[in-house]
Design an enzyme around this catalytic site. Structure first.
Site, mmCIF file in Angstrom:
data_model
loop_
_atom_site.group_PDB
_atom_site.id
_atom_site.type_symbol
_atom_site.label_atom_id
_atom_site.label_comp_id
_atom_site.label_asym_id
_atom_site.label_seq_id
_atom_site.Cartn_x
_atom_site.Cartn_y
_atom_site.Cartn_z
ATOM 1 N N GLY A 1 49.785 25.083 74.957
ATOM 2 C CA GLY A 1 50.171 25.852 74.691
ATOM 3 C C GLY A 1 50.929 26.646 76.441
ATOM 4 O O GLY A 1 51.446 25.440 76.532
ATOM 5 N N ASP B 1 45.937 32.759 72.605
ATOM 6 C CA ASP B 1 46.048 34.088 73.488
ATOM 7 C C ASP B 1 47.149 34.953 73.563
ATOM 8 O O ASP B 1 47.089 35.499 74.003
ATOM 9 C CB ASP B 1 45.316 33.118 74.566
ATOM 10 C CG ASP B 1 44.760 33.081 74.859
ATOM 11 O OD1 ASP B 1 43.442 33.352 74.610
ATOM 12 O OD2 ASP B 1 44.503 32.365 76.009
ATOM 13 N N MET C 1 37.391 36.479 73.449
ATOM 14 C CA MET C 1 38.827 34.811 74.468
ATOM 15 C C MET C 1 39.407 35.396 75.113
ATOM 16 O O MET C 1 40.124 36.412 74.890
ATOM 17 C CB MET C 1 38.607 33.832 73.675
ATOM 18 C CG MET C 1 37.570 32.557 73.545
ATOM 19 S SD MET C 1 37.665 31.412 72.853
ATOM 20 C CE MET C 1 36.623 30.422 73.678
ATOM 21 N N GLY C 2 40.001 35.106 76.142
ATOM 22 C CA GLY C 2 41.045 35.608 77.517
ATOM 23 C C GLY C 2 40.952 35.506 78.939
ATOM 24 O O GLY C 2 40.748 36.756 78.850
#
Lengths: 358, 358, 358, 358
Positions: free
Chosen positions: C112, C137, C179-180
Site C-alpha cells: 500500500g 483502503d 476500517m479506514g
C-alpha cells in the site's frame, strides 16, 4: 511405531479433509512421533495398486476449510465389489497384500454406502478397519447424520433462494433438480429451507395430475410463481410399479438428460405454462464445509482416532442421540437410510402446505 | 405534482430493486410529497395493458438487498419490437395512450439491450424517457458497466470454486456452462476468477483440436483435472462460418440440451476421457446483489432522478471513466458491447496460460 | 536465467496471493524454466535480513482463492522508512546488498502507501522495481482501484446487513466501525451498500448536533432504528481544527478504545437513547478475495510480468480508465488518494438522504 | 373463529421469522379462514401495553429467509420478571387483562431463557401458552437445539476463517471475542469449526499461565500465529472463586470494554508479544438464517401449531433424540443448559490439541 493407513472412497463431499485432519491430529496428539500415517491415493484403487505416500504432520495443517479430499478418491472399486467375481477376489487379495506390505496396523476408511460394503468385506477378511460416514445424501445406515449433508443442503438452498427472486419477478414455474438418486434427504431439507412449493422424492412417487393440480391452485390463489424441488431420482407412481429392468428400459428411452426436463415437458403439455429447469449438479458437493460439518467431521475424526488407540476395529463411527458411538460395520453394510414417507420432516412440510405430488 | 412512471423489462437481475430504490428515494428527497411514483407492472406489458399502481414511500424501504424486481418484468414486448408490424404499431399506440391516461411527466425504464431498443423507440415517439442499464451480461453499449454483472460473476465464480474441489479430488474434466448467449463478459470474468483452464466465448470461436490439445498437455504435465468455463453461446470455428440460417438449423439438429453437452460428447469421443457437465442456469441472475452492484445501482438511480429533476430526457445513465453520465438513447439502441478478442482481460488470461480454444 | 524476487509488505489484504500467482504464472509462461522466482519472507524485513527461498511452480497453484499472503508480511519497515536516520540508511544498504547477493534481476513489491514510499526509495537507489497496489483502503495514488478494496466492502456490507435485522427488530441505534484511519472509501462504499443512515468519514468532519438532529428526525418520522457507518478515523469538526499534536493529545486522553465508543457515549448523553457499537476489525481484511478482486489481482499480476519482460522498471501497475497502465513510482510515493467531499459517490449518498454529519 | 396471539421476546436471532411463518402457515392450513392471528408488538411489552395488530396471510409470505422478527422484540420485561415486586404483579395483571380483551384462545411465545421464565409464569397464571426455543446461545433447557445457534456459529466461524489468513500472514496472536455471557456453546462450536488454538468458555475458567504456556509452545514449534476464541463471559480461575458480588465489583473496576481486551493486556505483559482483539458483536445474531435453522424453525413452528390444534398448552416445543416433542414449561423455566466441561465436543477439541486454558 504405529502405522495407520487412510483412504477416501466414492464421490467426494465437504468435510472429508476436516475429518482426515481430525483423525491425524488426534493420532499425533496421542502418539506423537510414535505414529506414521500413510495416505493411500484415490481410494481403494490406491490400495489395490499399492499407490500411497507417508504423510507429514504439516500435510494436515490448513485443510479444515478445504473442500474435496487431499488423498484423492475414485468410484470404480465400489462398482467392482458389487459382483464379486474371480477378478474381484484378486483385487481383495491385492488390497490385503498391500496392507501387509505397508505393514499397517489399521486402515481408516472414509466413504458412503458403497465404500462401507467394501470396508465390511475387508473387515470380514481380517483387516483392522475403522470407518467414517461421509456423503451429501445422509443415507448411511446407523448414523443420524453424515458429514457433507448440511453443506450440500446450504448450497442447494442458496440455489432455491436465487431462483425465488427470478421466479417471483417473472411469474414463472421453476424446477430445481437436487442431488439424490435413491434417497431424498437433501432435496427434502433444501426444499423446506428454500421454500419450495412442491418437493418430489424417490421415496414418495408422484402423480402428474397431483402436481398440475397444485400449480393450478396456486395460480387461482393469485400466486405468480411456483418452485419445484425435484430429486434426481424422483419417479412417478407408474414408474414405481415397474420392475427394475422395465424401469431402466423406460428411462433409457427418455429423450431428456434427466427427470426434471422430462417432467417439465409433461407439465408444459398439461398446463400450457412454460417451465424452466435448473440443474446445479456437482457443485452441490464442492467447496468449503459449513461450520456444522466441520464440527461433525472433527468429532468423527477424533472418535476414530480413539477407536484406533483402543484397537477397537470393525466399526464405523456414528452419531446417535447426539453422541459419537461405534457401530459394527456388519450392521451398516448394504443398508440404505431412506426417507420414511411419514417422517416428521415430511409431515412438517405437509402441514406447511408443501405438496409431495402424491 | 410530478408524476413519474417506472418499469423493469427483460430478464431480471441483481440490483434492480436497489436501482428502483435509488430513483425513488432521490425523487422523494428532491420533491417530497410533490411527487407521485407509479409502478408499472411486468415491464412494457403493463404499459400496454394499463396495469400499474401508485407506490407508497414505504414500498421502497428494505429492498436494497432484495433480488429480482418488486415491479415484475416480462420479456415478450422485446421480441415484439424486433419486427415492427401492424400489431406492434398498435402496441406502441397503447403505450403512448396509457402514458397520457396516467398523466405521467416521465417514464423511468430499467433494462438491457432489448429494453433499450424499445426505450429509444418510445423516446423517438415523443415520450420523456430516462433509462438505466441492467443485465448480468454487461453488454449494453455506452456504459463501462451494467448492474447485475458483478453479482452474477460472483455466483458463477463460486460454482467454479466448488467444482474445483470435486474435480481435483476425482481427477476429472468438468465443463461449467455460464450464461452469455451472444456476449462473453460473464464467462470471461468468472473463468479468470474461478481459475478455469479453458474459457470458450461467443466472440472467440473454438477448434475442438485445440481444446483436446490443451487437455492432453495438462495430462502430460501431471495435472489431474481440467475445468472449462463455457459460454451458453460458445461456438466452433466451423459454426462461425455458417450463415445465421444454417447455424440455427445445425443447432436445431443438435441432440443435446446445450452446447456444453454436445462439446462434452465430442471431447469424450476424441480423448476417451469422461467429461462432466454442470449447468447452473438461472440462479446466476438471482439473489441479493453484491456490494459493488448495490453501490452502482444506487448511483445510477440517483443520477436518473437528477436527470428527471433537470427534465433531461432521452438518455440512459451510464458509467464512463468512473463517472455517471447521460448517454443519448439513440446512441445506445441496437448496439451490443461484445468482448473484443484482443482486449486486456483476454490477453491477461492468455498470459496466465488459459486457453481460449482458438 | 532470469531471477525475480517478490515480496508483500504492510497489512495483508484479499487478493495478494491471486496477484502473486498472476505474476508467477505469467513469468513461467513467458520464460518457462529460464526464470527463477525468489520469495522474500515477511516483506522488507526479509530483504533486510536476507530471509528468502527459491519458489517452485507448484507453490503458486491453488492460491487464487486463498486469503493473506504465502510470503508473509510485516509492517515495521514502513515506520522505519518514515524518518531516514543512520540506522535506516544501514537498512537500505542491507536491502541493496541482499538484492545483489541474491543476484536478482528485479524486485516485485506488493503493498500500500507505506510500501510504495520504500519501493520508490529503492528504485531511486537504483534497484529495478515493479510494484502492485494492494489495500482495502483504496487510497493508493495513481490507480482508480486497489485489490482488496471490494472484498473488504463486501465483508463490511455483510456486517451492516446483519446489524440491520437486529436493529429493526429491537428499534435500536447502532454504530458499526469500519476500517479506514485516514481515508474513507471503505466506510463510504459499505455505508451506501449496507443502507446506513449516517456515514462518518475522516474527510468530512462531523458535528455532533447534526448527527443528533438526523436521529431525532428519523424518530419523528416513525423509523424505529438508525445505523451509523463510522470510519475508524472519523473526527469532529472541532478536532479537525486542532494541530496534529493537539489532536493526538486529545485522542490519547479519550477513555474509549475507539472513536465509535466515544461517539456513542456522546450521542447517548444528548438523546437519552441507548447506542450499540460493533467493531468488526481485522476480519475485514481476511478471507478469500471476491471475484472482482481476483480478476483485478490477476490483471495487475500479468501486467507486472509484462513490465519485467520489457525491463520497464520503476513503475507501479495501475488501473486507469479501465486499463492497466504503468505509473512511475515517483508519482505515486508519498501521496494519498482521499475521498473528495464533493465526489459523485458522496453526492449520490446525500441525494438518497444519507447524512454525513456535517 | 380461533384467535391466536404471537410474540417474540428477548434478543433477536436468525430463524425467528421462519418459525413465525411455520406457526402461521400451519394454522392457516388447518383452519383456513377460521383462524385469526394477532401479532403482539415488541414482545411482552406489547402485551402489557395492549399494542398489537391483526395479521394478514400475506404478512407471513417471503419471511423465511428474513433475519430479525417482523413482530419486533424487547428485553426489559425479562429483567422486570426477575424480581416480582408490586409493580410487576400489575404488569402480569395487564398481560392477563389484554389477553382477555383480545379474546385470544392462546398465546405463542418465541424466546430464550428469560422469555421462558415469564412464559411459565403466564402459564401458571392460567393463560394457554405454547412456546418455541430461540437463541444463538443454545442454552435453553429441555431441547437439544435452539434455532439461531447454527446461524451464529456460521458467522463466528467465518470471522475466525478471515482472522486466520491475516494472522498467518503477519505471524500474529489474535483474540476473537464470541457471544456467550453465561454459556459457551457458541464459542465452543465456532472455535472448533474455525480452527482456534485456544478456546475460553464461561464453564471452564482459565489460568493465565496455562494460556501463556500454550502460546510459547506454539512459538517453539515454529507456528507463526495463534488464535484464541474467547467467550464474552470467559473468566479466570481466580475470578471463579469470587462471590457474585465480588466478581461484579472486580469487573466494574476493569478498565477495558470487555474481557478480551483485559486478557490481551495480561498476555502482552507476560509474553511481550502484541495481541490483536476483534469483537464482532451483535452481527452474530443478524442476517438470514442458515438452512439448518430454517428447517428447525419450520419444524418447531408446525409442531407448535399442532399443539394449538390439540389445545395442548403449557409446553415448549423441543428437539429430543432428533424428534420434536412438547416439554412442560415448568421443567424448562429457570434452568440453563450449560456446556458440561467433560462433554464430547470439549473432549474432541482436547484430543485435537486445542487448549481450554485450564
Amino acid at each position: 511405531m504405529k502405522r495407520v493407513g487412510i483412504l477416501t472412497s466414492g464421490g467426494d463431499c465437504q468435510g472429508l479433509n476436516a475429518a482426515i485432519r481430525g483423525v491425524a491430529k488426534a493420532l499425533y496428539e496421542k502418539w506423537g512421533s510414535e505414529v506414521d500415517i500413510y495416505g493411500i491415493q484415490d481410494g481403494y484403487r490406491g490400495l489395490i495398486e499399492g499407490s500411497y505416500r507417508r504423510m507429514k504432520q504439516e500435510d494436515f495443517s490448513g485443510i479444515l476449510t478445504l473442500g474435496g479430499t487431499i488423498l484423492g478418491t475414485s468410484r470404480q472399486p465400489f462398482k467392482m465389489m458389487r459382483v464379486i467375481g474371480e477378478d474381484n477376489v484378486d483385487k481383495v487379495k491385492a488390497m490385503k497384500s498391500n496392507f501387509k506390505k505397508m505393514k499397517l496396523d489399521c486402515l481408516v476408511i472414509l466413504g458412503g454406502n458403497g465404500t462401507h460394503k467394501t470396508a465390511n468385506l475387508l473387515s470380514e477378511e481380517g483387516l483392522p478397519v475403522v470407518s467414517l460416514p461421509k456423503t451429501i445424501d445422509n443415507d448411511v445406515w446407523g448414523t443420524e447424520m453424515t458429514f457433507g449433508f448440511h453443506s450440500a443442503v446450504e448450497i442447494a438452498t442458496n440455489v432455491l433462494d436465487c431462483i425465488h427472486t427470478t421466479a417471483t419477478s417473472h411469474g414463472r414455474v421453476f424446477i430445481v433438480e437436487i442431488m439424490g438418486h435413491k434417497v431424498g434427504w437433501l432435496p427434502l431439507y433444501a426444499g423446506i429451507a428454500g421454500g419450495a412449493d412442491v418437493i418430489l422424492l424417490p421415496e414418495i412417487p408422484y402423480k402428474l395430475e397431483s402436481i398440475v393440480k397444485t400449480l393450478e391452485q396456486r395460480n387461482k390463489a393469485g400466486k405468480r410463481f411456483s418452485i419445484l424441488a425435484v430429486a434426481e431420482g424422483a419417479l412417478s407412481q407408474k414408474e414405481a410399479k415397474l420392475s427394475k429392468k422395465e424401469f431402466k428400459a423406460a428411462r433409457a428411452e427418455m429423450k431428456y438428460p434427466s427427470i426434471s426436463y422430462a417432467l417439465a415437458a409433461e407439465i408444459e403439455e398439461k398446463t400450457g405454462q412454460e417451465i424452466r429447469v435448473t440443474v446445479p449438479g456437482h457443485f452441490q458437493r464442492g467447496g468449503s464445509p459449513c461450520a456444522y460439518d466441520r464440527v461433525l467431521s472433527t468429532r468423527f475424526g477424533t472418535a476414530a482416532a480413539q477407536l484406533i488407540y483402543e484397537q477397537n476395529y470393525g466399526n464405523m463411527v456414528a452419531l446417535q442421540g447426539g453422541s459419537i458411538v461405534p457401530v459394527p460395520l456388519s450392521e451398516v453394510a448394504g443398508k440404505l437410510k431412506t426417507v420414511p414417507p411419514a417422517c416428521e420432516e415430511v409431515r412438517s412440510a405437509r402441514d406447511l402446505g408443501i405438496s409431495f405430488g402424491d
